[in-house]
Scaffold this motif. Sequence first.
Motif, PDB file in Angstrom:
ATOM      1  N   GLY A 140       0.838  -1.195   0.000  1.00 38.35           N
ATOM      2  CA  GLY A 140       0.000   0.000   0.000  1.00 38.35           C
ATOM      3  C   GLY A 140       0.868   1.238   0.000  1.00 38.35           C
ATOM      4  N   GLY A 141       0.223   2.390   0.046  1.00 36.61           N
ATOM      5  CA  GLY A 141       0.960   3.642   0.022  1.00 36.61           C
ATOM      6  C   GLY A 141       0.483   4.543  -1.096  1.00 36.61           C
ATOM      7  N   PRO A 142       1.148   5.665  -1.305  1.00 35.90           N
ATOM      8  CA  PRO A 142       0.725   6.635  -2.308  1.00 35.90           C
ATOM      9  C   PRO A 142       0.564   6.080  -3.714  1.00 35.90           C
ATOM     10  CG  PRO A 142       2.301   7.647  -0.846  1.00 35.90           C
ATOM     11  CD  PRO A 142       2.253   6.200  -0.474  1.00 35.90           C
ATOM     12  N   ALA A 143       1.450   5.205  -4.162  1.00 39.00           N
ATOM     13  CA  ALA A 143       1.330   4.665  -5.522  1.00 39.00           C
ATOM     14  C   ALA A 143      -0.022   3.983  -5.710  1.00 39.00           C
ATOM     15  CB  ALA A 143       2.462   3.675  -5.811  1.00 39.00           C
ATOM     16  N   TYR A 144      -0.514   3.355  -4.649  1.00 39.41           N
ATOM     17  CA  TYR A 144      -1.782   2.623  -4.722  1.00 39.41           C
ATOM     18  C   TYR A 144      -2.974   3.568  -4.646  1.00 39.41           C
ATOM     19  CZ  TYR A 144       1.021  -1.564  -4.279  1.00 39.41           C
ATOM     20  OH  TYR A 144       1.941  -2.563  -4.515  1.00 39.41           O
ATOM     21  N   TYR A 145      -2.926   4.574  -3.735  1.00 42.26           N
ATOM     22  CA  TYR A 145      -4.092   5.462  -3.699  1.00 42.26           C
ATOM     23  C   TYR A 145      -4.057   6.513  -4.805  1.00 42.26           C
ATOM     24  CZ  TYR A 145      -1.394   8.395  -0.192  1.00 42.26           C
ATOM     25  OH  TYR A 145      -0.473   9.137   0.503  1.00 42.26           O
ATOM     26  N   ILE A 146      -2.898   6.716  -5.425  1.00 39.46           N
ATOM     27  CA  ILE A 146      -2.860   7.590  -6.606  1.00 39.46           C
ATOM     28  C   ILE A 146      -3.464   6.869  -7.807  1.00 39.46           C
ATOM     29  CG2 ILE A 146      -1.342   8.712  -8.294  1.00 39.46           C
ATOM     30  CD1 ILE A 146       0.582   9.315  -5.982  1.00 39.46           C
ATOM     31  N   SER A 147      -3.101   5.598  -8.005  1.00 41.71           N
ATOM     32  CA  SER A 147      -3.588   4.854  -9.175  1.00 41.71           C
ATOM     33  C   SER A 147      -5.039   4.414  -9.019  1.00 41.71           C
ATOM     34  CB  SER A 147      -2.693   3.639  -9.434  1.00 41.71           C
ATOM     35  OG  SER A 147      -2.698   2.763  -8.324  1.00 41.71           O
ATOM     36  N   VAL A 157       3.333   5.905 -11.113  1.00 37.86           N
ATOM     37  CA  VAL A 157       4.627   5.377 -11.560  1.00 37.86           C
ATOM     38  C   VAL A 157       5.741   6.371 -11.234  1.00 37.86           C
ATOM     39  CG1 VAL A 157       5.993   4.756 -13.593  1.00 37.86           C
ATOM     40  CG2 VAL A 157       3.644   3.920 -13.361  1.00 37.86           C
ATOM     41  N   PHE A 158       5.465   7.648 -11.454  1.00 38.82           N
ATOM     42  CA  PHE A 158       6.453   8.690 -11.137  1.00 38.82           C
ATOM     43  C   PHE A 158       6.796   8.663  -9.653  1.00 38.82           C
ATOM     44  CE2 PHE A 158       7.521  12.980  -9.699  1.00 38.82           C
ATOM     45  CZ  PHE A 158       8.556  13.308 -10.571  1.00 38.82           C
ATOM     46  N   PHE A 159       5.762   8.569  -8.808  1.00 39.76           N
ATOM     47  CA  PHE A 159       6.006   8.507  -7.366  1.00 39.76           C
ATOM     48  C   PHE A 159       6.831   7.276  -7.011  1.00 39.76           C
ATOM     49  CE2 PHE A 159       5.076   6.676  -3.259  1.00 39.76           C
ATOM     50  CZ  PHE A 159       5.339   7.720  -2.405  1.00 39.76           C
ATOM     51  N   PHE A 387       9.696   0.525   2.393  1.00 40.80           N
ATOM     52  CA  PHE A 387       8.886   1.422   1.577  1.00 40.80           C
ATOM     53  C   PHE A 387       9.290   1.306   0.107  1.00 40.80           C
ATOM     54  CE2 PHE A 387       8.805   4.456   5.494  1.00 40.80           C
ATOM     55  CZ  PHE A 387       8.070   3.521   6.192  1.00 40.80           C
ATOM     56  N   GLY A 388      10.592   1.211  -0.128  1.00 37.81           N
ATOM     57  CA  GLY A 388      11.072   1.039  -1.494  1.00 37.81           C
ATOM     58  C   GLY A 388      10.599  -0.273  -2.099  1.00 37.81           C
ATOM     59  N   GLU A 389      10.642  -1.340  -1.281  1.00 31.65           N
ATOM     60  CA  GLU A 389      10.232  -2.654  -1.785  1.00 31.65           C
ATOM     61  C   GLU A 389       8.768  -2.665  -2.216  1.00 31.65           C
ATOM     62  OE1 GLU A 389       8.916  -6.707   0.043  1.00 31.65           O
ATOM     63  OE2 GLU A 389      11.059  -6.471   0.489  1.00 31.65           O
ATOM     64  N   MET A 390       7.909  -2.003  -1.456  1.00 36.56           N
ATOM     65  CA  MET A 390       6.490  -1.960  -1.825  1.00 36.56           C
ATOM     66  C   MET A 390       6.297  -1.329  -3.196  1.00 36.56           C
ATOM     67  SD  MET A 390       4.307  -1.067   1.597  1.00 36.56           S
ATOM     68  CE  MET A 390       4.231  -2.168   3.008  1.00 36.56           C
ATOM     69  N   ASN A 391       7.117  -0.339  -3.514  1.00 37.42           N
ATOM     70  CA  ASN A 391       6.995   0.319  -4.813  1.00 37.42           C
ATOM     71  C   ASN A 391       7.670  -0.475  -5.918  1.00 37.42           C
ATOM     72  OD1 ASN A 391       5.714   3.231  -4.471  1.00 37.42           O
ATOM     73  ND2 ASN A 391       6.910   2.787  -2.636  1.00 37.42           N
ATOM     74  N   VAL A 392       8.691  -1.251  -5.569  1.00 40.99           N
ATOM     75  CA  VAL A 392       9.278  -2.188  -6.533  1.00 40.99           C
ATOM     76  C   VAL A 392       8.231  -3.235  -6.914  1.00 40.99           C
ATOM     77  CG1 VAL A 392      10.960  -4.050  -6.800  1.00 40.99           C
ATOM     78  CG2 VAL A 392      11.681  -1.850  -5.869  1.00 40.99           C
ATOM     79  N   ARG A 393       7.509  -3.728  -5.915  1.00 37.28           N
ATOM     80  CA  ARG A 393       6.436  -4.701  -6.186  1.00 37.28           C
ATOM     81  C   ARG A 393       5.337  -4.083  -7.048  1.00 37.28           C
ATOM     82  NH1 ARG A 393       6.392  -9.408  -3.155  1.00 37.28           N
ATOM     83  NH2 ARG A 393       7.917  -9.523  -1.466  1.00 37.28           N
ATOM     84  N   TYR A 394       5.054  -2.802  -6.798  1.00 34.27           N
ATOM     85  CA  TYR A 394       4.023  -2.124  -7.585  1.00 34.27           C
ATOM     86  C   TYR A 394       4.429  -2.042  -9.054  1.00 34.27           C
ATOM     87  CZ  TYR A 394       1.068   1.615  -9.427  1.00 34.27           C
ATOM     88  OH  TYR A 394       0.200   2.338 -10.211  1.00 34.27           O
ATOM     89  N   LEU A 395       5.713  -1.763  -9.314  1.00 31.81           N
ATOM     90  CA  LEU A 395       6.187  -1.574 -10.689  1.00 31.81           C
ATOM     91  C   LEU A 395       6.558  -2.885 -11.386  1.00 31.81           C
ATOM     92  CD1 LEU A 395       8.490   1.566 -10.257  1.00 31.81           C
ATOM     93  CD2 LEU A 395       6.213   1.498 -11.282  1.00 31.81           C
TER      94      LEU A 395
END
Length: 465
Positions: A140-147, A157-159, A387-395
Amino acid sequence: MNALDYVKQFNGFLWNDFLMYVLLAVGIFYTIYLGFPQIRHFGLMFKYAFGPAFKRRKKRDKHAKQDEAHKVNSFQALATAVAAQVGTGNIGGVATAIATGGVGAIFWMWVSSLLGMGTIFSEATLAQKYREVKDGGVAGGPAYYISKGLKCHPLAVFFALAIILALGCVGNMVQANSISIAIVNSLGTGPDTMAYLPYLIGVALALLVGVVIMGGQKRITAIAELVVPFMALIYILGSLVVLFLYIGDVPHMFQSVVSEAFSTKAAAGGAAGTVMKYAIRYGVARGLFSNEAGMGSTPHAHAMAHVKDPAIQGFVAMAGVFVDTILICSSTAFVIMLTGAYQGTDLKSVAITQEAFSRAFGSGGVTFLAIALFFFAFTTIMGWYMFGEMNVRYLFGKYGVLPFRLIVCGCIFCGCIFAADLVWELADTFNGLMAIPNLIAIVCLAPQVRKMYTHFLQRLRSGEL
């Protein structure tokens, strides 16, 4: 101008002329929009934040215990968030704020933290609403509530890219460098040993971090739950001892903080403006940078918590700001002000705090601060990695996790053996870039936040919670 000069110039505009005011404005907006929840429901912050840590475990059957073992409670999520929030900035950043903005900066640091509670409430609540459970963990986090909430995938993706670079890579190099410098300075070894000591520290720290992060979310939250309360308590107790030693100066210290916070005297050293102007500028900046409210980092930790209502984790997140700024940053500030370590000296940042503890406890104070700095920076590395890993998983999904872990360990080693000013400046740049899409999202999604907050209050009044 070289590359470093260009980055410094850009950061000056990004932070001093833009983001600092936007972060403060968003904090004011949410505080008014939600009706001052950080004041009206101050008690709920501590009830929801620390209640799970003291709750007795009820007897459950085997399957229930296994299911419970994989869940992260609100206190574990808070510990992980505070692990990331409490770093070298709580030691060096506060010293810089006092040295540059005067003791009045501390008053405005408190004000900015109070307003930041409103901002971080929105981040944590949205992170709860739009989180996903996949690959055996919670994301979860901004990438998820932004998308999903804002429905703007390119901005998400930018975030995600910005936070991976800001925290996972460049930011962790900065934290590792702080650990390396603190250990080398505390040992005070000879020139021959100093040459290879950073390499040994780099290898040891990279291996230690590797062992922790290979265990994934469960291991990181378990370690944070154990280490963070201990390190915070020991540091605060050490500062309280200093307050006791200088007890006669405490009333004058508080009087100086308030008087300089509103002083209209001309600033010293030929600076243009009043004492109050610089106190506000550096105090607000220190508060916002330290507790990370609005930056988009800590929502990742709060997304992991299993709670009965999204707003509950919003209150827990507010408690994190209180611990970071009101307790830990204030502890540093009190030690510096009472010992007078910031006056009549050319020392900067962490060196001012080292001097303060040295005046209070002698050489033992330098060792105490080095140990505190190690734990602060190490837990920040753990939190930022997650926090970085969550966004790696998102991308990239789960296939990007192992390469990311190896890159992080490599960055930590590099951070220990050299300190490039450009790396420190780039950390500020990427921090600013990741904050922009997050701020856009939480402002646009404000009606959803208020709806969840109102629904929570209805459930609370009805006795459902």
